[in-house]
Motif scaffolding. Sequence first.
Motif, short mmCIF file in Angstrom:
data_model
loop_
_atom_site.label_atom_id
_atom_site.label_comp_id
_atom_site.label_asym_id
_atom_site.label_seq_id
_atom_site.Cartn_x
_atom_site.Cartn_y
_atom_site.Cartn_z
N TRP A 33 0.99 -1.24 -0.09
CA TRP A 33 0.14 0.04 0.02
C TRP A 33 0.76 1.05 -0.10
N PHE A 34 0.49 2.06 -0.80
CA PHE A 34 1.34 3.29 -0.90
C PHE A 34 0.22 4.66 -0.71
N ARG A 35 0.61 5.68 -0.71
CA ARG A 35 -0.28 6.96 -0.74
C ARG A 35 0.50 7.93 -1.35
N ARG A 36 -0.29 8.98 -1.88
CA ARG A 36 0.14 10.17 -2.66
C ARG A 36 -0.70 11.31 -2.43
N THR A 37 0.21 12.61 -1.97
CA THR A 37 -0.63 14.06 -1.70
C THR A 37 -0.16 14.55 -2.68
N PRO A 38 -0.71 15.82 -2.83
CA PRO A 38 -0.42 16.85 -3.94
C PRO A 38 1.04 17.26 -3.74
N GLN A 39 1.39 17.34 -2.45
CA GLN A 39 2.88 17.76 -2.06
C GLN A 39 3.84 16.68 -1.88
N LYS A 40 3.34 15.43 -1.97
CA LYS A 40 4.67 14.72 -2.00
C LYS A 40 4.21 13.38 -3.08
N ALA A 41 5.43 12.70 -3.35
CA ALA A 41 5.34 11.79 -4.24
C ALA A 41 4.52 10.30 -3.61
N ARG A 42 4.75 9.31 -4.46
CA ARG A 42 4.35 8.11 -3.88
C ARG A 42 4.82 7.53 -2.49
N ASP A 43 4.43 7.64 -1.36
CA ASP A 43 5.08 7.16 -0.31
C ASP A 43 4.80 5.60 0.16
N PHE A 44 5.64 4.70 0.66
CA PHE A 44 5.46 3.63 1.02
C PHE A 44 4.64 3.58 2.31
N VAL A 45 3.70 2.81 2.32
CA VAL A 45 2.87 2.64 3.87
C VAL A 45 2.85 1.36 4.43
N ALA A 46 2.78 0.26 3.70
CA ALA A 46 2.88 -1.08 4.15
C ALA A 46 2.91 -2.08 3.16
N ALA A 47 3.61 -3.20 3.45
CA ALA A 47 3.83 -4.28 2.48
C ALA A 47 3.52 -5.57 3.31
N ALA A 48 3.17 -6.61 2.40
CA ALA A 48 3.03 -7.90 2.92
C ALA A 48 3.67 -9.11 2.07
N GLY A 49 4.52 -9.93 2.42
CA GLY A 49 5.25 -10.77 1.47
C GLY A 49 4.57 -11.96 1.51
N TRP A 50 5.09 -13.00 0.98
CA TRP A 50 4.53 -14.38 0.79
C TRP A 50 4.17 -14.96 2.28
N SER A 51 5.22 -15.07 3.07
CA SER A 51 4.92 -15.80 4.24
C SER A 51 4.15 -15.08 5.34
N VAL A 52 3.28 -15.81 6.00
CA VAL A 52 2.54 -15.46 7.30
C VAL A 52 3.44 -14.52 8.06
N GLY A 53 3.20 -13.32 8.36
CA GLY A 53 3.84 -12.36 9.30
C GLY A 53 5.01 -11.74 8.68
N SER A 54 5.23 -11.87 7.23
CA SER A 54 6.27 -11.07 6.69
C SER A 54 5.41 -9.82 6.20
N THR A 55 5.24 -8.84 7.26
CA THR A 55 4.61 -7.70 6.85
C THR A 55 6.02 -6.22 7.34
N TYR A 56 5.49 -5.25 6.57
CA TYR A 56 6.56 -4.39 6.79
C TYR A 56 5.53 -2.72 6.77
N TYR A 57 5.99 -1.93 7.58
CA TYR A 57 5.45 -0.66 7.63
C TYR A 57 6.28 0.79 7.91
N ALA A 58 5.75 1.75 7.32
CA ALA A 58 6.39 2.88 7.36
C ALA A 58 6.49 3.39 8.78
N ASP A 59 7.42 4.18 9.18
CA ASP A 59 7.53 4.51 10.59
C ASP A 59 6.16 5.16 11.09
N PHE A 60 5.79 6.27 10.28
CA PHE A 60 4.57 7.01 10.65
C PHE A 60 3.03 6.26 10.56
N VAL A 61 3.08 4.97 10.29
CA VAL A 61 1.90 4.26 10.68
C VAL A 61 2.17 2.90 11.45
#
Length: 121
Positions: A33-61
């Motif tokens: 998941w990524f997000r974009r605002t008029p002021q910023k480019a597409r920022d990383f929010v969260a990701a999930a990989g193949w394995s259960v529990g393989s998740t990653y988050y941006a610090d701000f979320v």
Amino acid sequence: QVHLEESGGGLVQVGGSLRLSCTASKRTFSNGWFRRTPQKARDFVAAAGWSVGSTYYADFVKGRFTISRDNVTNTIYLQMNNLKPEDTAVYYCAADDRGITGLGAYFYDSWGQGTQVTVSS
């Protein structure tokens, strides 16, 4: 490539919650998941990989957002709690099947059209 369609965006008050959904045409190795605002480019929010529990988050979320996947329905979710005005953005679902769960937009080759999230104060 994979067809992705997001839903669940809308207007919510500060401190509220929303759950975004992304329906994929097939399961892939990773989703983000990524997000974009008029002021910023597409920022990383969260990701999930193949394995259960393989998740990653941006610090701000971290501690507020949770990414999950339903591998039966090929749906990717982003549960967003304790929303803040700075979370206002267009949120995009992404997918890639090349075996890497990346934290940058360049790791993903399929994208949805985006869904607007607006947090009012």
